[in-house]
Motif scaffolding. Structure first.
Motif, mmCIF file in Angstrom:
data_model
loop_
_atom_site.group_PDB
_atom_site.id
_atom_site.type_symbol
_atom_site.label_atom_id
_atom_site.label_comp_id
_atom_site.label_asym_id
_atom_site.label_seq_id
_atom_site.Cartn_x
_atom_site.Cartn_y
_atom_site.Cartn_z
ATOM 1 N N ARG A 171 0.830 -1.212 0.000
ATOM 2 C CA ARG A 171 0.000 0.000 0.000
ATOM 3 C C ARG A 171 0.866 1.263 0.000
ATOM 4 N N ARG A 172 1.906 1.285 0.844
ATOM 5 C CA ARG A 172 2.774 2.465 0.886
ATOM 6 C C ARG A 172 3.466 2.686 -0.454
ATOM 7 N N SER A 173 3.908 1.599 -1.068
ATOM 8 C CA SER A 173 4.650 1.718 -2.328
ATOM 9 C C SER A 173 3.767 2.223 -3.455
ATOM 10 N N ILE A 174 2.536 1.715 -3.524
ATOM 11 C CA ILE A 174 1.653 2.165 -4.606
ATOM 12 C C ILE A 174 1.234 3.616 -4.383
ATOM 13 N N ASP A 175 1.086 4.020 -3.104
ATOM 14 C CA ASP A 175 0.807 5.429 -2.807
ATOM 15 C C ASP A 175 1.985 6.306 -3.230
ATOM 16 N N GLU A 176 3.194 5.829 -2.960
ATOM 17 C CA GLU A 176 4.392 6.609 -3.283
ATOM 18 C C GLU A 176 4.524 6.854 -4.780
ATOM 19 N N ILE A 177 4.306 5.820 -5.592
ATOM 20 C CA ILE A 177 4.502 6.009 -7.035
ATOM 21 C C ILE A 177 3.417 6.895 -7.640
ATOM 22 N N HIS A 178 2.249 6.968 -6.963
ATOM 23 C CA HIS A 178 1.220 7.916 -7.401
ATOM 24 C C HIS A 178 1.596 9.340 -7.003
ATOM 25 N N GLN A 179 2.169 9.482 -5.805
ATOM 26 C CA GLN A 179 2.407 10.820 -5.259
ATOM 27 C C GLN A 179 3.703 11.462 -5.737
ATOM 28 N N ASP A 180 4.730 10.647 -6.019
ATOM 29 C CA ASP A 180 6.029 11.247 -6.357
ATOM 30 C C ASP A 180 6.241 11.453 -7.855
ATOM 31 N N GLY A 181 5.211 11.172 -8.655
ATOM 32 C CA GLY A 181 5.309 11.434 -10.086
ATOM 33 C C GLY A 181 5.825 10.276 -10.915
ATOM 34 N N THR A 182 6.181 9.160 -10.269
ATOM 35 C CA THR A 182 6.703 8.010 -11.015
ATOM 36 C C THR A 182 5.719 7.551 -12.084
ATOM 37 N N LEU A 183 4.467 7.376 -11.695
ATOM 38 C CA LEU A 183 3.445 6.921 -12.641
ATOM 39 C C LEU A 183 3.041 8.024 -13.605
ATOM 40 N N LYS A 184 2.767 9.186 -13.053
ATOM 41 C CA LYS A 184 2.176 10.252 -13.860
ATOM 42 C C LYS A 184 3.125 10.744 -14.950
ATOM 43 N N SER A 185 4.415 10.733 -14.667
ATOM 44 C CA SER A 185 5.371 11.179 -15.685
ATOM 45 C C SER A 185 5.349 10.250 -16.895
ATOM 46 N N ILE A 186 5.165 8.953 -16.653
ATOM 47 C CA ILE A 186 5.109 7.989 -17.759
ATOM 48 C C ILE A 186 3.791 8.127 -18.515
ATOM 49 N N VAL A 187 2.690 8.327 -17.784
ATOM 50 C CA VAL A 187 1.384 8.520 -18.427
ATOM 51 C C VAL A 187 1.434 9.715 -19.372
ATOM 52 N N LEU A 188 2.045 10.800 -18.924
ATOM 53 C CA LEU A 188 2.065 12.021 -19.737
ATOM 54 C C LEU A 188 2.948 11.888 -20.976
ATOM 55 N N GLN A 189 3.895 10.949 -20.946
ATOM 56 C CA GLN A 189 4.733 10.724 -22.127
ATOM 57 C C GLN A 189 3.959 10.053 -23.257
ATOM 58 N N ASP A 190 2.899 9.321 -22.908
ATOM 59 C CA ASP A 190 2.103 8.603 -23.915
ATOM 60 C C ASP A 190 0.654 8.573 -23.450
ATOM 61 N N ILE A 191 0.054 9.749 -23.366
ATOM 62 C CA ILE A 191 -1.246 9.890 -22.709
ATOM 63 C C ILE A 191 -2.350 9.120 -23.429
ATOM 64 N N GLN A 192 -2.269 9.011 -24.751
ATOM 65 C CA GLN A 192 -3.300 8.287 -25.492
ATOM 66 C C GLN A 192 -3.278 6.798 -25.182
ATOM 67 N N ARG A 193 -2.127 6.287 -24.797
ATOM 68 C CA ARG A 193 -2.028 4.868 -24.466
ATOM 69 C C ARG A 193 -2.715 4.558 -23.139
ATOM 70 N N TYR A 194 -2.686 5.509 -22.219
ATOM 71 C CA TYR A 194 -3.153 5.224 -20.863
ATOM 72 C C TYR A 194 -4.504 5.843 -20.511
ATOM 73 N N ILE A 195 -4.964 6.824 -21.273
ATOM 74 C CA ILE A 195 -6.239 7.475 -20.954
ATOM 75 C C ILE A 195 -7.125 7.487 -22.192
ATOM 76 N N GLU A 196 -8.373 7.060 -22.026
ATOM 77 C CA GLU A 196 -9.333 7.054 -23.129
ATOM 78 C C GLU A 196 -9.752 8.481 -23.476
ATOM 79 N N PHE A 197 -10.019 8.707 -24.754
ATOM 80 C CA PHE A 197 -10.692 9.939 -25.154
ATOM 81 C C PHE A 197 -12.142 9.604 -25.469
ATOM 82 N N ASP A 198 -13.052 10.238 -24.752
ATOM 83 C CA ASP A 198 -14.484 10.030 -24.959
ATOM 84 C C ASP A 198 -15.019 11.221 -25.755
#
Length: 480
Positions: A171-198
């Motif tokens: 739980r702590r580790s998954i919270d950390e990667i959400h909060q410290d930008g680890t996940l979000k920085s990768i999402v923003l590099q390829d946003i169409q791959r990770y987020i749907e456009f409706d």
């Protein structure tokens, strides 16, 4: 022509489902969470990313790589499961906290094991010994825990790696990667791959605004990430709105929900060029459109927006952070977004004949059991008169029907999820998650754009709620 024929063309997965009557004409302002509400993450791409980054973090903390599996076990996961941290078990509960299904690693717990561990005990889900997986962000967490516990047991590591500490570290580790930008920085590099456009989302928001409703964004994500995601979803989609911020009258990032609903946290303003924040001036008497705010609390929000209580509809995906907290703290009306609902409804539609036959078999079982109990009573008190043979025949028929019903129930449940069944149901009861949806969400649907299918002035009416005696009378009437 049927009275509801106007709605026959709308697929069921696109409908708004009503727990409590909601008159949209009385709603003056509509608020939205961002993650998994306006922004739907692609499944399972995002979960695979989160799983691998969480495992990386756990290995950095000293856990052996051998206990983890880099494959996302989507067949083992579901929202609404409960983790027993002491015993390392994953549980599915009904609305009464009865444990119907449980797994230890990848092994199903038998009825006897479930009975010994959880029957005749009050489960305090608010204690530190339990972890409720109530968000979509927690799905990779379940996959990691199930695989890790399975491998810990297989490798004989249960003395050196305690379940309790492992689960807390996941739980702590998954919270950390959400909060410290680890996940979000990768999402923003390829946003169409990770987020749907409706494509219907901009139109839906426009319809609300055209009807005179104010819109606000209330998200825990901070400005940089919010701006990037919302730009992808809304920028230049409609000519009336050159930028995404034009859709919203109030924008609040870094809201810190659920504390937003029960704290006195101050509001800050955000410099959208630098990301720097400064305290909101106490002399301000109203929100200013175009200004981005951070933090805050519900009392100041209602004061500065000059709208409060049941004139506000808040739409979110998190049963605790968005829905339960807002319902307990305010009179806001609530809509819960359940993306999984589309798949649940699809499976139900495909198996509607099976479900109807199963319901009929269940009623036959109930009638047989009543008749059997009556015969048993007569035998017990000496009124046999040749009914012993009748009792044995009825008992055999009842046992065969019971076995068939239970087998068919398991087969049907497995069509939703091989291990956990339906998200919202468990046996004949609501699941724990389903009960929370019923108790705290005024309405629920699979995505925000489904509001395109109703008028912004619509009176959303819940179906009649029948008590057991009314259902019995209804069943008697159908039998003639």
């Amino acid at each position: 022509m049927r009275e509801n024929s106007l709605f026959d063309a709308i697929p069921p997965e696109k409908l708004i489902f009503v727990n409590r009557n909601l008159r949209l004409s009385s709603i003056k302002m509509i608020g939205f969470d961002m993650d998994y509400t306006l922004a739907i993450y692609r499944y399972p791409d995002f979960e695979i990313l989160a799983l691998n980054k969480t495992i990386d973090r756990l290995i950095q903390k000293g856990y052996p790589e051998s206990i983890f599996k880099r494959e996302y076990g989507q067949e083992y996961v579901m929202r609404g499961l409960v983790i027993d941290k002491v015993n390392g078990n994953v549980l599915k509960l009904d609305k009464y906290n009865f444990v119907h299904r449980a797994m230890h690693g990848k092994r199903h717990l038998s009825y006897e094991e479930r009975y010994a561990n959880y029957r005749n005990k009050k489960l305090d889900l608010s204690s530190d010994d339990f972890l409720w997986m109530d968000t979509l962000f927690s799905l990779p967490e379940v996959s990691i825990i199930i695989d890790a516990i399975d491998n810990i047991d297989r490798q004989g590591l249960s003395r050196s790696i305690r379940y309790y500490e492992l689960i807390n570290d996941v739980r702590r580790s998954i919270d950390e990667i959400h909060q410290d930008g680890t996940l979000k920085s990768i999402v923003l590099q390829d946003i169409q791959r990770y987020i749907e456009f409706d494509p219907n989302l901009p139109i839906t928001l426009h319809r609300f605004k055209s009807n005179g409703k104010k819109l606000f964004l209330l998200t825990n994500s901070y400005w940089d990430y919010t701006n990037a995601v919302m730009s992808y979803l809304l920028n230049n989609r409609l000519p009336e709105y050159p930028g995404w911020t034009n859709y919203f009258d109030i924008i609040i990032v870094g809201a810190g929900k659920p504390e937003f609903f029960n704290s006195n946290n101050n509001f800050f303003t955000v410099n959208t060029r630098t990301g720097q924040i400064k305290p909101l001036q106490t002399t301000i008497s109203a929100f200013i459109k175009g200004v981005v705010y951070q933090g805050g609390n519900i009392l100041d929000f209602e004061r500065l927006s000059a709208i409060k209580g049941e004139n506000i509809l808040y739409i979110g995906d998190h049963i605790y952070g968005d829905i339960l907290s807002s319902k307990k703290s305010t009179l806001w009306r609530t809509c819960m977004i359940i993306p999984e609902l589309e798949n649940e409804i699809r499976i139900t539609k495909e198996n509607i004949g099976v479900i109807k036959r199963l319901n009929k078999m269940e009623m036959q079982r109930i009638i047989l059991e009543r008749e059997l109990n009556k015969l048993r009573y007569n035998l017990k008190y000496g009124m046999s008169n040749g009914i012993k043979r009748q009792f044995e025949m009825k008992k055999g028929r009842f046992n065969r029907t019971l076995q068939m019903v239970e087998r068919k129930k398991l087969e049907m449940a497995a069509r939703y999820n091989r291990y956990w069944g339906s998200l919202l149901k468990e046996n004949n009861e609501l699941s724990k998650f389903g009960a929370q949806v019923e108790d705290y969400a005024c309405v629920y649907t699979s995505r925000v754009s489904n509001f395109m299918n109703v008028s912004p002035e619509e009176y959303l009416v819940s179906p009649p709620k029948l008590l057991p005696h009314e259902l019995e009378i209804d069943e008697m009437a159908e039998r003639g």
